[in-house]
Design a protein around this motif. Structure first.
Motif, PDB file in Angstrom:
ATOM      1  N   TYR A 234      82.014  94.836  93.703  1.00  0.00           N
ATOM      2  CA  TYR A 234      81.503  95.361  94.961  1.00  0.00           C
ATOM      3  C   TYR A 234      81.778  96.857  95.046  1.00  0.00           C
ATOM      4  O   TYR A 234      82.763  97.364  94.498  1.00  0.00           O
ATOM      5  CB  TYR A 234      82.182  94.692  96.163  1.00  0.00           C
ATOM      6  CG  TYR A 234      81.884  93.229  96.321  1.00  0.00           C
ATOM      7  CD1 TYR A 234      80.684  92.789  96.884  1.00  0.00           C
ATOM      8  CD2 TYR A 234      82.810  92.272  95.926  1.00  0.00           C
ATOM      9  CE1 TYR A 234      80.427  91.440  97.037  1.00  0.00           C
ATOM     10  CE2 TYR A 234      82.570  90.916  96.075  1.00  0.00           C
ATOM     11  CZ  TYR A 234      81.363  90.503  96.628  1.00  0.00           C
ATOM     12  OH  TYR A 234      81.100  89.170  96.780  1.00  0.00           O
ATOM     13  N   GLY A 235      80.914  97.543  95.757  1.00  0.00           N
ATOM     14  CA  GLY A 235      81.140  98.956  96.023  1.00  0.00           C
ATOM     15  C   GLY A 235      80.914  99.253  97.491  1.00  0.00           C
ATOM     16  O   GLY A 235      80.159  98.547  98.176  1.00  0.00           O
ATOM     17  N   VAL A 236      81.580 100.266  97.978  1.00  0.00           N
ATOM     18  CA  VAL A 236      81.324 100.786  99.317  1.00  0.00           C
ATOM     19  C   VAL A 236      80.833 102.220  99.139  1.00  0.00           C
ATOM     20  O   VAL A 236      81.582 103.093  98.710  1.00  0.00           O
ATOM     21  CB  VAL A 236      82.585 100.748 100.195  1.00  0.00           C
ATOM     22  CG1 VAL A 236      82.304 101.367 101.556  1.00  0.00           C
ATOM     23  CG2 VAL A 236      83.076  99.313 100.361  1.00  0.00           C
ATOM     24  N   LEU A 447      88.382 115.233 111.257  1.00  0.00           N
ATOM     25  CA  LEU A 447      87.903 116.256 110.335  1.00  0.00           C
ATOM     26  C   LEU A 447      86.860 115.742 109.353  1.00  0.00           C
ATOM     27  O   LEU A 447      86.211 116.529 108.678  1.00  0.00           O
ATOM     28  CB  LEU A 447      89.089 116.836 109.550  1.00  0.00           C
ATOM     29  CG  LEU A 447      90.147 117.543 110.404  1.00  0.00           C
ATOM     30  CD1 LEU A 447      91.405 117.778 109.594  1.00  0.00           C
ATOM     31  CD2 LEU A 447      89.594 118.858 110.933  1.00  0.00           C
ATOM     32  N   VAL A 448      86.724 114.407 109.261  1.00  0.00           N
ATOM     33  CA  VAL A 448      85.764 113.805 108.343  1.00  0.00           C
ATOM     34  C   VAL A 448      84.891 112.837 109.130  1.00  0.00           C
ATOM     35  O   VAL A 448      85.396 111.921 109.776  1.00  0.00           O
ATOM     36  CB  VAL A 448      86.473 113.062 107.192  1.00  0.00           C
ATOM     37  CG1 VAL A 448      85.447 112.415 106.270  1.00  0.00           C
ATOM     38  CG2 VAL A 448      87.356 114.020 106.401  1.00  0.00           C
ATOM     39  N   ARG A 449      83.592 113.050 109.074  1.00  0.00           N
ATOM     40  CA  ARG A 449      82.636 112.240 109.832  1.00  0.00           C
ATOM     41  C   ARG A 449      81.768 111.438 108.870  1.00  0.00           C
ATOM     42  O   ARG A 449      81.224 111.987 107.912  1.00  0.00           O
ATOM     43  CB  ARG A 449      81.755 113.151 110.690  1.00  0.00           C
ATOM     44  CG  ARG A 449      80.653 112.445 111.464  1.00  0.00           C
ATOM     45  CD  ARG A 449      79.773 113.458 112.176  1.00  0.00           C
ATOM     46  NE  ARG A 449      78.658 112.837 112.880  1.00  0.00           N
ATOM     47  CZ  ARG A 449      77.653 113.497 113.422  1.00  0.00           C
ATOM     48  NH1 ARG A 449      77.629 114.829 113.360  1.00  0.00           N
ATOM     49  NH2 ARG A 449      76.675 112.867 114.041  1.00  0.00           N
ATOM     50  N   THR A 450      81.656 110.144 109.107  1.00  0.00           N
ATOM     51  CA  THR A 450      80.804 109.310 108.281  1.00  0.00           C
ATOM     52  C   THR A 450      79.343 109.565 108.617  1.00  0.00           C
ATOM     53  O   THR A 450      78.943 109.472 109.777  1.00  0.00           O
ATOM     54  CB  THR A 450      81.130 107.821 108.493  1.00  0.00           C
ATOM     55  OG1 THR A 450      82.516 107.605 108.278  1.00  0.00           O
ATOM     56  CG2 THR A 450      80.335 106.952 107.535  1.00  0.00           C
ATOM     57  N   ARG A 451      78.550 109.877 107.582  1.00  0.00           N
ATOM     58  CA  ARG A 451      77.124 110.151 107.781  1.00  0.00           C
ATOM     59  C   ARG A 451      76.242 109.067 107.192  1.00  0.00           C
ATOM     60  O   ARG A 451      75.025 109.101 107.338  1.00  0.00           O
ATOM     61  CB  ARG A 451      76.772 111.502 107.146  1.00  0.00           C
ATOM     62  CG  ARG A 451      77.580 112.660 107.696  1.00  0.00           C
ATOM     63  CD  ARG A 451      77.288 112.896 109.177  1.00  0.00           C
ATOM     64  NE  ARG A 451      76.030 113.600 109.361  1.00  0.00           N
ATOM     65  CZ  ARG A 451      75.153 113.341 110.324  1.00  0.00           C
ATOM     66  NH1 ARG A 451      75.377 112.346 111.168  1.00  0.00           N
ATOM     67  NH2 ARG A 451      74.050 114.044 110.438  1.00  0.00           N
ATOM     68  N   GLY A 452      76.848 108.112 106.509  1.00  0.00           N
ATOM     69  CA  GLY A 452      76.095 106.997 105.957  1.00  0.00           C
ATOM     70  C   GLY A 452      77.002 106.090 105.161  1.00  0.00           C
ATOM     71  O   GLY A 452      78.058 106.513 104.677  1.00  0.00           O
ATOM     72  N   GLY A 453      76.607 104.825 105.037  1.00  0.00           N
ATOM     73  CA  GLY A 453      77.408 103.886 104.270  1.00  0.00           C
ATOM     74  C   GLY A 453      76.625 102.628 103.936  1.00  0.00           C
ATOM     75  O   GLY A 453      75.693 102.251 104.659  1.00  0.00           O
ATOM     76  N   VAL A 454      76.983 101.996 102.823  1.00  0.00           N
ATOM     77  CA  VAL A 454      76.376 100.736 102.404  1.00  0.00           C
ATOM     78  C   VAL A 454      77.455  99.907 101.733  1.00  0.00           C
ATOM     79  O   VAL A 454      78.210 100.418 100.898  1.00  0.00           O
ATOM     80  CB  VAL A 454      75.216 100.952 101.396  1.00  0.00           C
ATOM     81  CG1 VAL A 454      74.550  99.609 101.072  1.00  0.00           C
ATOM     82  CG2 VAL A 454      74.190 101.943 101.912  1.00  0.00           C
TER      83      VAL A 454
END
Length: 471
Positions: A234-236, A447-454
């Protein structure tokens, strides 16, 4: 299956090997015709019709100039024809997907990082089916040539929902200025990484990253049907935007509050100096240089008083590398070896120049690889990165008079947590009972914003051929 019996020809390459490339391109694809997509998968496995072949973990000699790997979301597997009964055997987090409300709350994708704000259509899980990732050693022209080949093959099978590039910096750092790619797990059955050969930690069983192999608990993760199980993973996938100007301003403000140098504060927050030297081995900036082979050869707890750092006096217990890999320290969970992940990421966007500040998008893009998203990626994100009460009571060689580890950590991970200035905190431990000599810094922003993920599944080569043959 023995712990060393890894069929490298059957494993997708990025799971077990870092490609050491300069460029990456990630295609997010929607399946428009299942039959045509199955044919495309078969062609990519074989390298047919002039297409590049999916890269396995057995790299050829000479090393290829380009590498290709493919993964699928739960919706993508369903669109290809994998039945609901089989999908029910997959990791529960994978079944939920990255955009699910439970998943988002667990890993901290809330507020501005919530899936509804994601770019490139990644917030719509019904359309995100395939991630096809292309890595190229150093030629932008080759990147465009191979991309054109792939795009020509997409017609009639998949549509391109989004594409996002990454590129390494010449100095080997990421946007906050730290050297990266240093600490990856040593996996039983794989040769050690030559660059970082020495590691004080025990190698990790392959089943922490590959389905069907023994894991750290003595069992193995499996799915149905068997063709999709052995040697899969699996990957994130994450696109993480970094506020570089905000980070530098934060360092200046809090270093002044603490009365220390900004470089030292940056090291305390990470657990390493920006050049990669671990604080556990080099607590002072002027310590002698360390060769690359020594950069992982340390622990946080030792019977040797000179080497022990149970209290975090050298490397704070709340430092990023210590939260994500406690290296034998007393914490909740099953121990460090049960929660390791492999990172395959690189920067995106231009390197920040403080002399010419700008607001262009920049950050990190890539994968976190594991055999259980819930027990590895989500556990790290929710338990060790976002909480401080995961640390168990522990004293060092000096006993309780010197302090206790439970008092020497506060707040969330400054670098990857969900930090609210009203409640965030970071502890610089000092020697004294019950945290009496600690300094606590407060008022950190995110300081770090999630802009996308799968949440994605990397089938083995056998698994890819199974998908290509589905009726």
């Amino acid at each position: 299956m023995s712990e060393s019996a890894i069929d490298l020809d059957d494993v997708q390459g990025l799971i077990l090997r870092g490609y050491r490339v300069k460029l990456a391109r990630h295609f997010v694809l929607t399946i428009t015709d299942a039959l045509a997509t199955r044919k495309l998968i078969g062609a990519l496995v074989r390298g047919a019709d002039g297409l590049p072949a999916i890269t396995s973990a057995r790299l050829g000699v000479p090393t290829p100039a380009a590498f290709l790997n493919i993964s699928f979301s739960a919706a993508g597997l369903a669109a290809l024809g994998v039945g609901a009964g089989a999908l029910a055997s997959f990791d529960p987090a994978f079944q939920r997907g990255a955009t699910d409300a439970v998943s988002a709350a667990t890993v901290g994708d809330v507020g501005p990082s919530a899936p509804r704000h994601w770019i490139g259509g990644l917030g719509d899980a019904t359309r995100v089916h395939i991630l096809l990732s292309l890595w190229v050693r150093d030629s932008a022209a080759l990147m465009e040539h191979v991309s054109a080949q792939l795009r020509a093959a997409f017609g009639g099978s998949v549509s391109e929902l989004y594409v996002h590039d990454g590129g390494e910096f010449a100095d080997g750092t990421v946007h906050f200025g730290y050297r990266h790619g240093i600490a990856q797990p040593a996996i039983i059955g794989m040769p050690p990484r030559k660059q970082f050969a020495l590691d004080a930690q025990e190698p990790v069983p392959p089943g922490e990253f590959l389905l069907g192999h023994p894991n750290a608990a003595g069992g193995s993760y499996r799915v149905l049907p068997p063709e999709l199980s052995a040697n899969s993973s699996y990957g994130v996938f994450r696109i993480l935007e970094q506020d570089v100007a905000g980070f530098e301003a934060m360092l200046a403000r809090h270093a002044a509050d603490a009365g220390i140098d900004t470089d030292l504060l940056a090291a305390k927050l990470m657990g390493r100096w920006r050049n990669g030297k671990p604080l556990a081995l080099a607590p002072h900036a002027l310590d002698a240089p360390l060769p690359d082979a020594q950069l992982n050869n340390f622990g946080f707890v030792s019977p040797d008083p000179a080497a022990d750092d149970t209290l975090g006096l050298k490397c704070p217990i709340g430092a990023h590398i210590r939260r994500n890999n406690p290296r034998g320290a007393a914490v909740i969970g099953s121990g460090s070896s049960h929660h390791r992940i492999v990172r395959r990421s690189m920067p995106y966007g231009p390197q920040y120049d403080p002399a010419r500040p700008d607001t262009r998008a920049r950050g990190l893009i890539g994968y976190f690889i594991n055999a259980s998203i819930r027990k590895q990626f989500e556990f790290l994100s929710s338990e060790w990165n976002r909480k401080h009460d995961f640390v168990k009571s522990a004293t060092g060689p000096g006993g309780a008079a010197d302090g206790n580890a439970v008092f020497n950590i506060s707040g969330e991970d400054v670098l990857s947590g969900v930090n609210d200035p009203a409640s965030s905190a970071f502890t610089l431990p000092g020697k004294g009972p019950n945290g009496s000599a600690n300094r606590v810094l407060e008022g950190f922003s995110r300081l770090v914003r999630t802009r996308g993920g799968v949440y994605c599944f990397f089938p083995s080569i056998t698994g890819l051929l199974y998908l290509a043959r589905l009726p």
